[in-house]
Design a protein around this motif. Structure first.
Motif, PDB file in Angstrom:
ATOM      1  N   ALA A 160       0.840  -1.193   0.000  1.00 19.54           N
ATOM      2  CA  ALA A 160       0.000   0.000   0.000  1.00 19.54           C
ATOM      3  C   ALA A 160       0.877   1.246   0.000  1.00 19.54           C
ATOM      4  N   THR A 161       0.532   2.214  -0.849  1.00 17.93           N
ATOM      5  CA  THR A 161       1.265   3.481  -0.885  1.00 17.93           C
ATOM      6  C   THR A 161       0.403   4.635  -0.403  1.00 17.93           C
ATOM      7  N   THR A 162      -0.886   4.387  -0.198  1.00 14.58           N
ATOM      8  CA  THR A 162      -1.788   5.422   0.285  1.00 14.58           C
ATOM      9  C   THR A 162      -2.645   4.875   1.421  1.00 14.58           C
ATOM     10  N   LEU A 163      -3.171   5.775   2.212  1.00 20.94           N
ATOM     11  CA  LEU A 163      -4.143   5.455   3.252  1.00 20.94           C
ATOM     12  C   LEU A 163      -5.517   5.869   2.752  1.00 20.94           C
ATOM     13  N   VAL A 164      -6.529   5.073   3.042  1.00 16.42           N
ATOM     14  CA  VAL A 164      -7.886   5.338   2.573  1.00 16.42           C
ATOM     15  C   VAL A 164      -8.792   5.633   3.763  1.00 16.42           C
ATOM     16  N   ASP A 165      -9.500   6.750   3.717  1.00 17.41           N
ATOM     17  CA  ASP A 165     -10.556   7.070   4.680  1.00 17.41           C
ATOM     18  C   ASP A 165     -10.006   7.256   6.093  1.00 17.41           C
ATOM     19  N   PHE A 166      -8.848   7.915   6.204  1.00 20.55           N
ATOM     20  CA  PHE A 166      -8.269   8.185   7.514  1.00 20.55           C
ATOM     21  C   PHE A 166      -8.584   9.587   8.011  1.00 20.55           C
TER      22      PHE A 166
ATOM     23  N   PRO B 159      -5.353  14.983  -4.110  1.00 25.00           N
ATOM     24  CA  PRO B 159      -6.532  15.460  -4.844  1.00 25.00           C
ATOM     25  C   PRO B 159      -7.060  14.449  -5.855  1.00 25.00           C
ATOM     26  N   GLY B 160      -6.324  13.362  -6.046  1.00 22.46           N
ATOM     27  CA  GLY B 160      -6.720  12.329  -7.000  1.00 22.46           C
ATOM     28  C   GLY B 160      -5.488  11.744  -7.656  1.00 22.46           C
TER      29      GLY B 160
ATOM     30  N   TRP C 133     -15.069  14.970 -10.462  1.00 22.53           N
ATOM     31  CA  TRP C 133     -15.035  13.612 -10.993  1.00 22.53           C
ATOM     32  C   TRP C 133     -16.274  13.336 -11.848  1.00 22.53           C
ATOM     33  N   HIS C 134     -17.419  13.814 -11.424  1.00 20.44           N
ATOM     34  CA  HIS C 134     -18.648  13.618 -12.201  1.00 20.44           C
ATOM     35  C   HIS C 134     -18.500  14.240 -13.596  1.00 20.44           C
TER      36      HIS C 134
ATOM     37  N   GLY D 201     -13.012   9.308  -3.422  1.00 21.32           N
ATOM     38  CA  GLY D 201     -14.013  10.103  -2.736  1.00 21.32           C
ATOM     39  C   GLY D 201     -13.999   9.879  -1.244  1.00 21.32           C
ATOM     40  N   ALA D 202     -13.617   8.661  -0.820  1.00 21.45           N
ATOM     41  CA  ALA D 202     -13.508   8.388   0.608  1.00 21.45           C
ATOM     42  C   ALA D 202     -12.288   9.080   1.201  1.00 21.45           C
ATOM     43  N   GLY D 203     -11.355   9.459   0.350  1.00 26.51           N
ATOM     44  CA  GLY D 203     -10.191  10.191   0.817  1.00 26.51           C
ATOM     45  C   GLY D 203      -8.914   9.385   0.777  1.00 26.51           C
ATOM     46  N   LEU D 204      -8.018   9.727  -0.145  1.00 25.54           N
ATOM     47  CA  LEU D 204      -6.699   9.123  -0.226  1.00 25.54           C
ATOM     48  C   LEU D 204      -5.686  10.093   0.373  1.00 25.54           C
ATOM     49  N   SER D 205      -4.771   9.566   1.145  1.00 27.36           N
ATOM     50  CA  SER D 205      -3.719  10.407   1.705  1.00 27.36           C
ATOM     51  C   SER D 205      -2.408   9.630   1.724  1.00 27.36           C
TER      52      SER D 205
END
Length: 522
Positions: free
Chosen positions: A81-87, A111-112, A131-132, A246-250
């Motif tokens: 894993a290189t990113t954290l999701v929904d933290f 930002p994406g 994104w939409h 959308g849940a948030g990548l960091s």
């Protein structure tokens, strides 16, 4: 025999010692956690914060597992894993941080990232409105496209909310069913009918299964999140995977190395014990009186959490009932395991400048199977992140999925040749995003399934749990409580599967179950 052991659990707890985790191999912890990856450490953190004494036994030299890292020549590389999701606040990971007393992370909100298809580029924005607009502009703005995306959006909204509320699967009884009903909510209940559908089913329903660009993008996203293709990917799981931005990548400062410094530091502040280079080879005993054998000595614990692959659990717990219970799952999923190949580069910063985004996903061909360079992910550390790279340099990870069978039974010469060709191919294809990448690399190394087997202790180098299909996930996933009272399973081999957010959600389920079990016993 097992029933007798359960009946004697209360007596055994009283005779197991004072539970102080800092007394070494002779002490008896309330809970021993086998495996210090994301699921194992998150479970231990929760339990330690709740007042239980815990010890984490990790085979590798430091915590992390498949969300770990390794350091070389001043660089720190993320190995999985290189990113954290929904933290962020209110997220699945945010709930963990709040629950164990960790302040907001020193992390860059991404930002994406950019997807490079064979004939176009698409920016996968975190911002939902952006994104939409982007997906309609680049992938089609027909009524069918809008209806399809609307379905995925509604499913994602419903089940991200349910995930944050702590939904549990598989449902093991009325209490779980009631809990999940509350998590999903009455408004989301109608969407449960999609549990038996695949992403391919939804594409066909909307007349879009032959839309090469749309299917190509979705195939990339679901292979990385549920490890399977669009025709096998369970629709609800795929909807969540497609919307992780959308849940948030960091990305934490220092990558996963920086993240683990925070988690391990807090765990030790709470009084937890982490033993590294401490591979468990055998578990014996019963609830209240387990014994774990390692090269560092024997450890005792009242309860066990196995946060290692299911196959490893079956091996080290061969004398316990859980091994026989796991057999049918292991046989069922024997052909559903996959591996990864990764190129690690330390490069001058000039080789990766000129890009607004630091993460890129690339598809070479719509017609070829995914994996082995056809679908690859490029992650670059942030400028100024000197925990990840020396000043003036950046750490780069290029990863792709690969079949384990292609690396099995190779003699040393054939293995080295395949490894060399894989590294060269991934680097060449990554130059679509960074044309000068690797020209003056100061460090370059390629990891293979054999690397994950040797350093990550993953059987045959399999990573990320099973390729999720209708027949092996959600209600058909390996249950966390399969081991019976006193022995719990968590990690990417159990529901909900791979990824940082999935393992954190699993840790919540297991910690809550253990605390309830302890309350009933005590």
């Amino acid at each position: 025999m097992f029933r007798t052991c359960v009946q004697n659990a209360a007596r055994n707890e009283a005779g197991c010692g004072d539970g102080r985790a800092d007394r070494g191999a002779d002490a008896c912890a309330d809970v021993a956690v086998i495996g210090g990856g994301m699921a194992g450490m998150a479970t231990a953190l929760r339990l330690q914060a709740a007042g239980l004494s815990t010890i984490v036994l990790e085979a590798h030299g430091h915590a992390g597992g498949c969300a770990g890292y390794y350091r070389k020549r001043g660089f720190s590389f993320d190995v999985g894993a290189t990113t954290l999701v929904d933290f962020g606040p209110g997220g699945v990971g945010g709930e963990l941080l709040d629950g164990v007393g960790i302040p907001p992370l020193d992390a860059q909100e991404l930002p994406g990232y950019q997807a490079h298809l064979p004939d176009r580029r698409i920016t996968l924005h975190r911002d939902q409105a952006a994104w939409h607009a982007e997906r309609l502009r680049t992938l089609g703005d027909s009524e069918r496209h809008r209806a399809f995306w609307d379905l995925l959006d509604r499913l994602a909204h419903t089940f991200w909310r349910a995930s944050r509320a702590g939904v549990r699967l598989p449902i093991r009884g009325p209490a779980d069913a009631l809990h999940d009903l509350r998590a999903v909510g009455w408004s989301g209940l109608p969407y449960a009918r999609h549990l038996n559908r695949t992403l391919g089913d939804a594409l066909r329903e909307h007349g879009l299964r032959t839309d090469a660009a749309l299917v190509g993008l979705l195939a990339m996203l679901v292979e990385d999140t549920v490890h399977t293709g669009v025709d096998d990917a369970p629709l609800i799981n795929a909807a969540l995977g497609v919307t992780i931005r959308g849940a948030g990548l960091s990305r934490h400062n220092g990558g996963m190395h920086g993240f683990w410094r925070v988690l391990v530091g807090r765990y030790r502040e709470l009084g937890g014990t982490l033993r590294t280079a401490c591979r468990v080879t055998q578990v014996q005993g019963w609830p209240g009186a387990y014994q774990l054998t390692t090269r560092q000595g024997d450890f005792r614990a009242r309860r066990i959490v196995c946060a290692v692959p299911a196959a490893t659990t079956a091996t080290i717990c061969a004398a316990l009932p859980v091994a026989a219970r796991l057999r049918r799952y292991l046989e069922r999923d024997a052909d559903a395991l996959g591996g990864a190949a990764v190129v690690f580069l330390g490069v001058p910063e000039s080789e990766v400048t000129g890009q607004e985004l630091t993460h890129h996903q690339l598809l070479q061909s719509y017609d070829r199977p995914l994996g082995d360079g056809n679908n690859m992910f490029v992650s670059v550390s942030a400028s100024g992140d000197i925990l990840s790279a020396p000043p003036g340099h950046r750490a780069v990870m290029i990863s792709t999925h690969t079949d384990l069978a292609d690396w099995r039974d190779l003699d040393p010469a054939a293995y080295e040749q395949r490894k060399k060709e894989t590294g060269e191919q991934l680097l060449a294809r990554a130059r679509r995003a960074y044309p000068r990448l690797g020209e003056r690399a100061v460090f370059a190394r390629t990891g293979t399934p054999r690397s994950y087997e040797r350093f990550g202790f993953r059987p045959e180098g399999a990573v990320g749990g099973v390729r999720q299909r209708l027949a092996n996930t959600n209600q058909h996933a390996v249950p966390h409580d399969l081991g019976g009272p006193g022995l719990w399973l968590v990690g990417d081999s159990t529901w909900p599967g791979l990824g940082t957010v999935a393992c954190v959600l699993g840790s919540r389920i297991v910690a809550e179950g253990l605390l309830k079990e302890r309350g009933r016993a005590g």
